[in-house]
Scaffold this motif. Structure first.
Motif, PDB file in Angstrom:
ATOM      1  N   UNK A  27     -28.732 -28.215 -62.005  1.00  0.00           N
ATOM      2  CA  UNK A  27     -27.326 -28.073 -61.665  1.00  0.00           C
ATOM      3  C   UNK A  27     -26.602 -27.460 -62.844  1.00  0.00           C
ATOM      4  N   UNK A  28     -25.863 -26.397 -62.616  1.00  0.00           N
ATOM      5  CA  UNK A  28     -25.152 -25.736 -63.706  1.00  0.00           C
ATOM      6  C   UNK A  28     -23.674 -26.126 -63.751  1.00  0.00           C
ATOM      7  N   UNK A  29     -23.292 -27.129 -62.953  1.00  0.00           N
ATOM      8  CA  UNK A  29     -21.907 -27.580 -62.980  1.00  0.00           C
ATOM      9  C   UNK A  29     -21.679 -28.526 -64.159  1.00  0.00           C
ATOM     10  N   UNK A  30     -20.432 -28.562 -64.591  1.00  0.00           N
ATOM     11  CA  UNK A  30     -20.011 -29.425 -65.686  1.00  0.00           C
ATOM     12  C   UNK A  30     -18.979 -30.387 -65.125  1.00  0.00           C
ATOM     13  N   UNK A  31     -19.083 -31.644 -65.510  1.00  0.00           N
ATOM     14  CA  UNK A  31     -18.126 -32.653 -65.062  1.00  0.00           C
ATOM     15  C   UNK A  31     -16.895 -32.589 -65.957  1.00  0.00           C
ATOM     16  N   UNK A  32     -15.719 -32.525 -65.332  1.00  0.00           N
ATOM     17  CA  UNK A  32     -14.457 -32.513 -66.083  1.00  0.00           C
ATOM     18  C   UNK A  32     -13.531 -33.590 -65.528  1.00  0.00           C
ATOM     19  N   UNK A  33     -12.700 -34.138 -66.420  1.00  0.00           N
ATOM     20  CA  UNK A  33     -11.767 -35.188 -66.043  1.00  0.00           C
ATOM     21  C   UNK A  33     -10.349 -34.660 -65.992  1.00  0.00           C
ATOM     22  N   UNK A  60     -13.779 -34.102 -61.473  1.00  0.00           N
ATOM     23  CA  UNK A  60     -14.077 -32.824 -60.807  1.00  0.00           C
ATOM     24  C   UNK A  60     -15.378 -32.243 -61.349  1.00  0.00           C
ATOM     25  N   UNK A  61     -15.891 -31.262 -60.648  1.00  0.00           N
ATOM     26  CA  UNK A  61     -17.022 -30.472 -61.118  1.00  0.00           C
ATOM     27  C   UNK A  61     -16.541 -29.038 -61.255  1.00  0.00           C
ATOM     28  N   UNK A  62     -17.019 -28.374 -62.295  1.00  0.00           N
ATOM     29  CA  UNK A  62     -16.657 -26.972 -62.521  1.00  0.00           C
ATOM     30  C   UNK A  62     -17.921 -26.197 -62.871  1.00  0.00           C
ATOM     31  N   UNK A  63     -18.002 -24.951 -62.457  1.00  0.00           N
ATOM     32  CA  UNK A  63     -19.150 -24.151 -62.880  1.00  0.00           C
ATOM     33  C   UNK A  63     -19.056 -23.888 -64.378  1.00  0.00           C
ATOM     34  N   UNK A  64     -20.196 -23.699 -65.002  1.00  0.00           N
ATOM     35  CA  UNK A  64     -20.209 -23.373 -66.422  1.00  0.00           C
ATOM     36  C   UNK A  64     -19.576 -22.004 -66.633  1.00  0.00           C
ATOM     37  N   UNK A  90     -23.972 -35.383 -68.384  1.00  0.00           N
ATOM     38  CA  UNK A  90     -24.694 -34.162 -68.043  1.00  0.00           C
ATOM     39  C   UNK A  90     -25.503 -34.432 -66.784  1.00  0.00           C
ATOM     40  N   UNK A  91     -25.055 -33.926 -65.626  1.00  0.00           N
ATOM     41  CA  UNK A  91     -25.750 -34.211 -64.364  1.00  0.00           C
ATOM     42  C   UNK A  91     -27.229 -33.852 -64.376  1.00  0.00           C
ATOM     43  N   UNK A  92     -27.605 -32.747 -65.016  1.00  0.00           N
ATOM     44  CA  UNK A  92     -29.011 -32.349 -65.019  1.00  0.00           C
ATOM     45  C   UNK A  92     -29.860 -33.285 -65.876  1.00  0.00           C
ATOM     46  N   UNK A  93     -29.238 -34.064 -66.749  1.00  0.00           N
ATOM     47  CA  UNK A  93     -29.969 -35.022 -67.573  1.00  0.00           C
ATOM     48  C   UNK A  93     -30.261 -36.328 -66.859  1.00  0.00           C
ATOM     49  N   UNK A 151     -31.819 -37.422 -59.797  1.00  0.00           N
ATOM     50  CA  UNK A 151     -31.825 -38.470 -58.797  1.00  0.00           C
ATOM     51  C   UNK A 151     -30.557 -39.313 -58.776  1.00  0.00           C
ATOM     52  N   UNK A 152     -29.672 -39.099 -59.730  1.00  0.00           N
ATOM     53  CA  UNK A 152     -28.404 -39.830 -59.770  1.00  0.00           C
ATOM     54  C   UNK A 152     -27.282 -38.907 -59.303  1.00  0.00           C
ATOM     55  N   UNK A 153     -26.129 -39.464 -58.952  1.00  0.00           N
ATOM     56  CA  UNK A 153     -24.994 -38.621 -58.554  1.00  0.00           C
ATOM     57  C   UNK A 153     -24.590 -37.673 -59.694  1.00  0.00           C
ATOM     58  N   UNK A 154     -23.850 -36.651 -59.364  1.00  0.00           N
ATOM     59  CA  UNK A 154     -23.432 -35.659 -60.364  1.00  0.00           C
ATOM     60  C   UNK A 154     -22.345 -36.198 -61.291  1.00  0.00           C
TER      61      UNK A 154
END
Length: 92
Positions: A1-7, A33-37, A64-67, A70-73
């Motif tokens: 997943x290349x999205x980044x979590x932002x608050x 929110x999620x944002x593309x890199x 980091x969702x990719x880290x 199997x867990x939510x983003x």
């Protein structure tokens, strides 16, 4: 997943321990929110979230969702604050 979590944060609120100016202010998370890199970056959010909001005033999460396969983003402690529009985009 290349999205980044932002608050998306609320406006600063003075903490109980620091009466006076908001120098010791605490900002609470209003929405997750999620944002593309950003182009050419892996840890910087692009200019807009997946739901179309401006990321300029948002804070990038350490999550980091990719880290966490199997867990939510999003971080579980903010599950009730997840933007439904960003979540819908990620789920498709």
């Amino acid at each position: 997943m290349s999205e980044i979590v932002v608050y998306e944060l609320d406006k600063p609120v003075a903490t109980r321990h620091s009466p006076g100016p908001p120098s010791g202010a605490e900002r609470r998370v209003r929405r997750v929110h999620a944002a593309p890199a950003a182009p050419g970056a892996r840890t910087t959010a692009g200019p807009r979230t997946l739901c179309g909001k401006d990321t300029f005033a948002m804070e990038t999460a350490r999550w980091n969702p990719s880290g966490h396969p199997g867990e939510p983003w999003y971080p579980m402690e903010y599950a009730s604050l997840v933007c439904p529009d960003c979540d819908a985009v990620i789920e498709t």
